[in-house]
Design a protein around this motif. Sequence first.
Motif, PDB file in Angstrom:
ATOM      1  N   THR A 186       9.212   3.159   3.845  1.00  0.00           N
ATOM      2  CA  THR A 186       9.782   3.892   2.711  1.00  0.00           C
ATOM      3  C   THR A 186      11.279   3.639   2.591  1.00  0.00           C
ATOM      4  OG1 THR A 186      10.029   5.879   4.101  1.00  0.00           O
ATOM      5  CG2 THR A 186       8.035   5.702   2.743  1.00  0.00           C
ATOM      6  N   THR A 187      11.959   3.462   3.728  1.00  0.00           N
ATOM      7  CA  THR A 187      13.392   3.157   3.682  1.00  0.00           C
ATOM      8  C   THR A 187      13.644   1.813   3.009  1.00  0.00           C
ATOM      9  OG1 THR A 187      13.830   4.444   5.686  1.00  0.00           O
ATOM     10  CG2 THR A 187      15.467   2.780   5.074  1.00  0.00           C
ATOM     11  N   VAL A 188      12.838   0.807   3.373  1.00  0.00           N
ATOM     12  CA  VAL A 188      12.990  -0.520   2.760  1.00  0.00           C
ATOM     13  C   VAL A 188      12.729  -0.454   1.261  1.00  0.00           C
ATOM     14  CG1 VAL A 188      12.049  -2.861   2.678  1.00  0.00           C
ATOM     15  CG2 VAL A 188      12.471  -1.765   4.889  1.00  0.00           C
ATOM     16  N   LEU A 241      12.555   0.728  -5.361  1.00  0.00           N
ATOM     17  CA  LEU A 241      11.152   0.846  -5.748  1.00  0.00           C
ATOM     18  C   LEU A 241      10.602   2.254  -5.552  1.00  0.00           C
ATOM     19  CD1 LEU A 241       9.822  -2.531  -4.297  1.00  0.00           C
ATOM     20  CD2 LEU A 241      10.578  -2.032  -6.623  1.00  0.00           C
ATOM     21  N   VAL A 242      11.226   3.034  -4.678  1.00  0.00           N
ATOM     22  CA  VAL A 242      10.880   4.442  -4.529  1.00  0.00           C
ATOM     23  C   VAL A 242      12.172   5.250  -4.412  1.00  0.00           C
ATOM     24  CG1 VAL A 242       8.698   3.930  -3.338  1.00  0.00           C
ATOM     25  CG2 VAL A 242      10.738   4.471  -2.009  1.00  0.00           C
ATOM     26  N   VAL A 243      12.069   6.523  -4.696  1.00  0.00           N
ATOM     27  CA  VAL A 243      13.155   7.463  -4.421  1.00  0.00           C
ATOM     28  C   VAL A 243      12.575   8.590  -3.580  1.00  0.00           C
ATOM     29  CG1 VAL A 243      14.494   6.941  -6.497  1.00  0.00           C
ATOM     30  CG2 VAL A 243      12.757   8.731  -6.558  1.00  0.00           C
ATOM     31  N   SER A 244      13.435   9.238  -2.821  1.00  0.00           N
ATOM     32  CA  SER A 244      13.001  10.330  -1.951  1.00  0.00           C
ATOM     33  C   SER A 244      13.764  11.594  -2.330  1.00  0.00           C
ATOM     34  CB  SER A 244      13.247   9.985  -0.474  1.00  0.00           C
ATOM     35  OG  SER A 244      12.571   8.790  -0.125  1.00  0.00           O
ATOM     36  N   ARG A 245      13.032  12.669  -2.583  1.00  0.00           N
ATOM     37  CA  ARG A 245      13.626  13.934  -2.994  1.00  0.00           C
ATOM     38  C   ARG A 245      13.199  15.035  -2.031  1.00  0.00           C
ATOM     39  NH1 ARG A 245      17.054  11.613  -6.227  1.00  0.00           N
ATOM     40  NH2 ARG A 245      16.354  11.033  -8.318  1.00  0.00           N
ATOM     41  N   ARG A 246      14.137  15.915  -1.708  1.00  0.00           N
ATOM     42  CA  ARG A 246      13.843  17.036  -0.813  1.00  0.00           C
ATOM     43  C   ARG A 246      13.379  18.231  -1.634  1.00  0.00           C
ATOM     44  NH1 ARG A 246      14.817  18.630   4.255  1.00  0.00           N
ATOM     45  NH2 ARG A 246      16.014  16.736   4.697  1.00  0.00           N
ATOM     46  N   GLU A 247      12.275  18.814  -1.211  1.00  0.00           N
ATOM     47  CA  GLU A 247      11.777  20.055  -1.789  1.00  0.00           C
ATOM     48  C   GLU A 247      11.730  21.083  -0.666  1.00  0.00           C
ATOM     49  OE1 GLU A 247       7.601  21.903  -3.314  1.00  0.00           O
ATOM     50  OE2 GLU A 247       8.040  19.826  -3.909  1.00  0.00           O
ATOM     51  N   ARG A 248      12.736  21.951  -0.633  1.00  0.00           N
ATOM     52  CA  ARG A 248      12.923  22.875   0.479  1.00  0.00           C
ATOM     53  C   ARG A 248      13.023  22.092   1.784  1.00  0.00           C
ATOM     54  NH1 ARG A 248       9.552  28.433  -0.950  1.00  0.00           N
ATOM     55  NH2 ARG A 248      10.695  28.865  -2.880  1.00  0.00           N
ATOM     56  N   TYR A 263       0.828  -1.201   0.000  1.00  0.00           N
ATOM     57  CA  TYR A 263       0.000   0.000   0.000  1.00  0.00           C
ATOM     58  C   TYR A 263       0.870   1.262   0.000  1.00  0.00           C
ATOM     59  CZ  TYR A 263      -4.163  -2.826   0.985  1.00  0.00           C
ATOM     60  OH  TYR A 263      -5.192  -3.735   0.906  1.00  0.00           O
ATOM     61  N   VAL A 264       1.980   1.230   0.741  1.00  0.00           N
ATOM     62  CA  VAL A 264       2.901   2.373   0.737  1.00  0.00           C
ATOM     63  C   VAL A 264       3.424   2.619  -0.673  1.00  0.00           C
ATOM     64  CG1 VAL A 264       5.160   3.190   1.516  1.00  0.00           C
ATOM     65  CG2 VAL A 264       3.586   2.147   3.156  1.00  0.00           C
ATOM     66  N   LEU A 265       3.794   1.547  -1.370  1.00  0.00           N
ATOM     67  CA  LEU A 265       4.296   1.670  -2.738  1.00  0.00           C
ATOM     68  C   LEU A 265       3.231   2.259  -3.658  1.00  0.00           C
ATOM     69  CD1 LEU A 265       6.608   1.114  -4.720  1.00  0.00           C
ATOM     70  CD2 LEU A 265       5.684  -1.178  -5.041  1.00  0.00           C
ATOM     71  N   GLU A 266       1.998   1.805  -3.495  1.00  0.00           N
ATOM     72  CA  GLU A 266       0.916   2.319  -4.332  1.00  0.00           C
ATOM     73  C   GLU A 266       0.648   3.788  -4.046  1.00  0.00           C
ATOM     74  OE1 GLU A 266      -3.587   1.052  -5.778  1.00  0.00           O
ATOM     75  OE2 GLU A 266      -2.550  -0.089  -4.236  1.00  0.00           O
ATOM     76  N   ILE A 318      10.441  16.299   2.399  1.00  0.00           N
ATOM     77  CA  ILE A 318      10.895  15.176   1.591  1.00  0.00           C
ATOM     78  C   ILE A 318       9.680  14.468   1.012  1.00  0.00           C
ATOM     79  CG2 ILE A 318      12.057  12.931   1.626  1.00  0.00           C
ATOM     80  CD1 ILE A 318      13.925  14.006   3.720  1.00  0.00           C
ATOM     81  N   PHE A 319       9.684  14.290  -0.299  1.00  0.00           N
ATOM     82  CA  PHE A 319       8.616  13.587  -1.005  1.00  0.00           C
ATOM     83  C   PHE A 319       9.141  12.247  -1.508  1.00  0.00           C
ATOM     84  CE2 PHE A 319       7.168  17.944  -1.178  1.00  0.00           C
ATOM     85  CZ  PHE A 319       5.783  17.844  -1.034  1.00  0.00           C
ATOM     86  N   HIS A 320       8.309  11.225  -1.395  1.00  0.00           N
ATOM     87  CA  HIS A 320       8.645   9.901  -1.893  1.00  0.00           C
ATOM     88  C   HIS A 320       7.949   9.698  -3.240  1.00  0.00           C
ATOM     89  CE1 HIS A 320      10.159   9.251   2.124  1.00  0.00           C
ATOM     90  NE2 HIS A 320       8.951   9.503   2.632  1.00  0.00           N
ATOM     91  N   HIS A 321       8.695   9.212  -4.224  1.00  0.00           N
ATOM     92  CA  HIS A 321       8.175   8.973  -5.567  1.00  0.00           C
ATOM     93  C   HIS A 321       8.389   7.509  -5.924  1.00  0.00           C
ATOM     94  CE1 HIS A 321       8.742  13.423  -6.617  1.00  0.00           C
ATOM     95  NE2 HIS A 321       9.530  13.273  -5.559  1.00  0.00           N
ATOM     96  N   ILE A 322       7.414   6.908  -6.561  1.00  0.00           N
ATOM     97  CA  ILE A 322       7.597   5.557  -7.068  1.00  0.00           C
ATOM     98  C   ILE A 322       8.546   5.595  -8.268  1.00  0.00           C
ATOM     99  CG2 ILE A 322       5.691   5.586  -8.727  1.00  0.00           C
ATOM    100  CD1 ILE A 322       5.007   2.732  -7.817  1.00  0.00           C
TER     101      ILE A 322
END
Length: 268
Positions: free
Chosen positions: A232-234, A240-247, A203-206, A250-254
């Motif tokens: 999200t770390t796993v 399967l996801v990447v995490s990007r900082r916006e200011r 569900y986190v991935l979705e 942090i947003f997680h993207h599939i």
Amino acid sequence: MLSLTPPRGYSPDFLTPGRGGATLEEQLDGLLSTPTPRFREELSYFSDKQPNASSIRALLDGGAPMLDRLGHAITRYHRAGIAPYKRMLRPHLQADRDRRLQGLADGGVDRLLGNLHPDVVWDPPVLRVLDYVEHDVHLEGRGIVLLPSAFCRRHPITLRDTDLPPVLVLPVQPPVGWLPRVRADGTTEHEPVVALLGRTRAYVLEEAARPVTTTELARRLGISLAMASRHTTVLRNAGLVVSRRERNTIFHHITALGRGLLNGRPFT
């Protein structure tokens, strides 16, 4: 035509659809009107990077008649390989556009540019495309067009010629569930993914199909902040996801791999 469009690497700029919005006929008119010096320079650059460049040399030697043949080949390919599927492609393009417009409305230009693609980082005033060729495009007031494409598979691309109107072509990611595995009882729950990852992690991935924060994940799934962070770390460590900082957020993207996994067709 296919020899000019390899699955990886450079393709001549005159084949890229500029800033979009034109009909096929208008695009072909533009292609057939390519100035001879530009046509030869781009083909020469392309042929230097190809192991078998006989068809490219034929284009170079044939001049206008060969360019006409290329135009006819594109027309025939479009009729057989694209036109029958436009109705299916259009909703994905519209959904991509709507998602980006919603990001612009919610968070302004920073939100829009900060969530273009996992490989694109907005570091004002520079938009960086990670793992791309060393290539600087200076806008100098010209603006840039964000062009979603169903044929740009994994990685955003730009034109090589920096004198052309700036364009960033972005892969249109198919929505999660557009190609699900259908179970015997006719339901389409991602049961193989659930078995692999566990229900909560699946569900986190979705949820990460749209950029999401750890706090939003925890709220939507009814789990603790620490548990959402752990999941999200796993998933990030598995690619399967990447995490990007916006200011300060942090947003997680599939990723393409994660999206393919949910759709029952992982990329290889």
